[in-house]
Design a protein around this motif. Structure first.
Motif, short mmCIF file in Angstrom:
data_model
loop_
_atom_site.label_atom_id
_atom_site.label_comp_id
_atom_site.label_asym_id
_atom_site.label_seq_id
_atom_site.Cartn_x
_atom_site.Cartn_y
_atom_site.Cartn_z
N PHE A 534 0.85 -1.18 0.24
CA PHE A 534 -0.01 -0.16 0.11
C PHE A 534 0.83 1.31 -0.12
O PHE A 534 1.64 1.49 0.81
N MET A 535 0.77 1.98 -1.05
CA MET A 535 1.57 3.28 -1.28
C MET A 535 3.09 3.17 -0.91
O MET A 535 3.86 3.87 -0.56
N ALA A 536 3.66 1.96 -1.32
CA ALA A 536 4.95 1.49 -1.09
C ALA A 536 5.54 0.47 -2.12
O ALA A 536 4.87 -0.30 -2.85
N GLN A 537 6.75 0.72 -2.28
CA GLN A 537 7.66 -0.65 -3.16
C GLN A 537 9.01 -0.54 -2.44
O GLN A 537 9.74 0.48 -2.46
N SER A 538 9.26 -1.78 -1.94
CA SER A 538 10.61 -2.09 -1.38
C SER A 538 11.57 -2.59 -2.54
O SER A 538 11.05 -2.77 -3.67
N GLU A 539 12.75 -2.80 -2.10
CA GLU A 539 13.80 -3.39 -3.01
C GLU A 539 13.55 -4.43 -3.36
O GLU A 539 12.76 -5.45 -2.92
N SER A 540 14.34 -4.78 -4.72
CA SER A 540 13.86 -6.09 -5.44
C SER A 540 14.71 -7.30 -5.02
O SER A 540 14.64 -8.49 -5.28
N THR A 541 16.06 -6.95 -4.44
CA THR A 541 16.83 -8.05 -4.10
C THR A 541 16.19 -8.91 -3.08
O THR A 541 15.66 -8.25 -2.02
#
Length: 581
Positions: A534-541
């Motif tokens: 929700f309203m966020a994107q974390s790192e893909s690693t």
């Protein structure tokens, strides 16, 4: 010379075995041996099913608020407390300059059009880009990156849509959305019009995500729309007509809208897909699109290597759409897919908990399944309780090999205390730990003088290893408040591995790839996907905590192309960048 007599080295005669008239097997051995074998088998099985730490008391959560120390002294522009919605603000993790250190982008919202004069609003931007020096200290590079723009932003999605190795930025807005292309020289260019992804100016968009849904090697874009208002009615008037006042924004007078799906045509151009590629979630009572979607979370729900889409809504149950592999999606439904869709059978609805999970369920997916039931034990109406709507971040924060859930405990209604005694708008964040009794809040270490667990108004919650020490730190975007950066200071000193994939036979970000870390005790599995919330994107690693088992036998990767790769890491406590052969 007199020599002492030598001792004979000739061995004594070996007696016959068994002695005449005696059995070769002691009588008790026949009884004891099966018991010993059974004990060994049970101990191995127990160690496999219940790895070390499974029965332990929840470890104390140790975080340290380092917002100012990390260079976030100047808070981003934040939505006005008088805005018609309290859903913002957003945050995303990206490595925009390719130095290997995760940077931060805040979508700060902006005063609504009728609240401030345009001249005053144009004097400040709505995005804040912060560059990480590699040690967890940030500097503001917004103006230098040409992102000092004015927009009424909501959420953000990061993805490399042109496969040039640099992450690009898509921002959803109240009004026209915006796409910013990463030029590679530290600057971004607004290419919304050229790309044809702006949408309608009378649409309020929220969640979005980049996935290669048609498997052509290019990232496509899916955008959720919270509401739409008539073109001949201004936004301010639309809110007046809806009679919602200055609340959390339930625009009952607005019109719901199906998601927009933009197919990547290459060369920076997109085409709007007719019929939303099957992403039609229809309200059976109104026969209209289900209203007020908040987030779109890519998951591989059935283990087929194709990313499915999980939609969360403000006032409705979560919906799962399965990727058919032919450029279309199909909504999963209980009963129809129970016996055919593997792990996706656990997604009937949040009310169907506990979820059934396959033994090889992706760790993040399992945590998201569990998160759907967090509101069920709360004495607050589900539409107002945002943790059930993915206002949280799942990850292995203490590196014990099991996922925890960091929840900002965000509430949507500022006047919640008027309806429920003891419930305040601001709440203390929690780290939730899986016990035999379910998900429980871990104790807070060093509460005296520790400011991390103080009341706040959490919205976007993202995680990344900002300081390069191997564990996951937390950043929280607040509504009507500054951001919060929490350094992970767990003291268990457990081993870990971090894995970043680069595909060569499919879209380079390798969405849908499955990574398995094999140890003697267990198999740790995660799927590569945009880590949306929700309203966020974390790192893909991917971060794999190894617990007390540092013996990594092998890493098995099942790439989206269908290729299987197996490697044996030479050491642990490091980040592995693995390229598809």
């Amino acid at each position: 010379m007199n020599l002492a007599p030598t001792t004979s080295l000739r061995p004594d005669p070996i007696p016959a075995f068994p002695p005449p008239g005696k059995s070769a097997v002691p009588p008790l051995l026949v009884v004891v041996m099966p018991l010993v074998i059974a004990a060994i088998v049970l101990s191995v099985l127990f160690a496999w099913l219940f790895p070390a730490g499974a029965g332990q008391v929840a470890p104390a959560a140790r975080f340290t608020a380092i917002t100012e120390e990390a260079g976030l002294q100047r808070p981003p522009i934040i939505p006005s407390a008088d805005s018609p919605t309290t859903l913002g603000s957003a945050v995303a993790v990206l490595d925009y300059n390719g130095d290997g250190a995760p940077d931060l982008l805040f979508v700060n919202g902006a005063p609504w059009p009728w609240e401030e004069a345009m001249a005053k609003r144009m004097s400040r931007g709505s995005l804040t880009l912060l560059l990480n020096d590699g040690h967890g200290h940030f500097s503001d590079t917004t103006a230098r990156a040409d992102l000092n723009v004015e927009l009424q932003g909501m959420a953000v999605a990061i993805g490399d849509y042109d496969n040039d190795g640099r992450p690009d930025i898509f921002v959803t807005c109240v009004g026209t959305n915006h796409l910013f292309h990463n030029r590679g020289d530290g600057r971004f260019e607004d290419v919304t019009d050229t790309a044809n992804v702006g949408g309608d100016e009378n649409t309020w968009s929220t969640g979005a995500t980049w996935i290669d849904y048609d498997n052509d090697g290019r990232l496509d874009l899916v955008v959720a729309h919270y509401a739409r208002w008539p073109q001949d009615v201004g936004l301010s008037l639309a809110f007046t007509v809806a009679k919602v006042g200055r609340s959390y924004g339930t625009p009952t007078g607005f019109v719901s809208e199906f998601p927009s799906v933009y197919r990547n045509l290459g060369e920076g151009r997109f085409a709007l897909v007719a019929g939303s590629a099957g992403l039609h979630d229809i309200d059976p009572q109104t026969e209209l699109p289900v209203a007020k979607p908040l987030a779109i979370v890519p998951v591989d729900a059935n283990g087929d290597g194709k990313l499915d889409l999980l939609f969360s809504y403000h006032t409705n149950e979560t919906a799962l759409f399965l990727n058919q592999g032919d450029g279309t999606f199909r909504q999963w439904s209980a009963g129809r897919d129970d016996r055919h869709e593997g792990t996706s059978a656990g997604f009937a609805s949040a009310s169907a908990l506990p979820f059934a999970q396959a033994a090889d369920t992706d760790a993040r997916l399992a945590a998201l399944q569990a998160a759907g039931g967090l509101a069920r034990s709360e004495p607050v109406d589900a539409p107002l309780f945002l943790p059930a709507k993915f206002a949280l971040a799942p990850g292995d924060f203490n590196l014990d090999g099991r996922f925890e859930i960091f929840s900002g405990q965000g509430l949507a209604e500022p006047d919640i205390n008027k309806f429920e005694q003891g419930r305040e708008y601001q709440a203390k964040p929690e780290l939730l730990w899986k016990s035999a009794q379910g998900w429980i809040a871990t104790p807070v270490a060093g509460m005296e003088g520790n400011t991390w667990a103080q009341p706040l108004t959490a919205r976007g919650v993202a995680i990344a290893d900002f300081d390069g020490d191997g564990d996951l730190d937390v950043v929280i975007a607040q509504h009507d408040g500054p951001p919060i950066l929490l350094r992970n200071d767990q003291r268990l000193a457990l081993p870990w591995l971090r894995v970043k994939l680069i595909a060569t036979r499919s879209q380079p970000e390798a969405g849908g790839a499955r990574v398995e870390v094999h140890t003697p005790r267990r198999v740790l599995a995660q799927t590569v996907a945009p880590a949306m919330g929700f309203m966020a994107q974390s790192e893909s690693t991917l971060t794999f905590g190894l617990g007390d088992d540092a013996r990594v036998r092998k890493i098995v990767i099942r790439w989206p192309s269908g290729q299987r790769q197996e490697i044996r890491p030479e050491a642990i406590n490091r980040t592995l960048v693995i390229r598809e052969p």
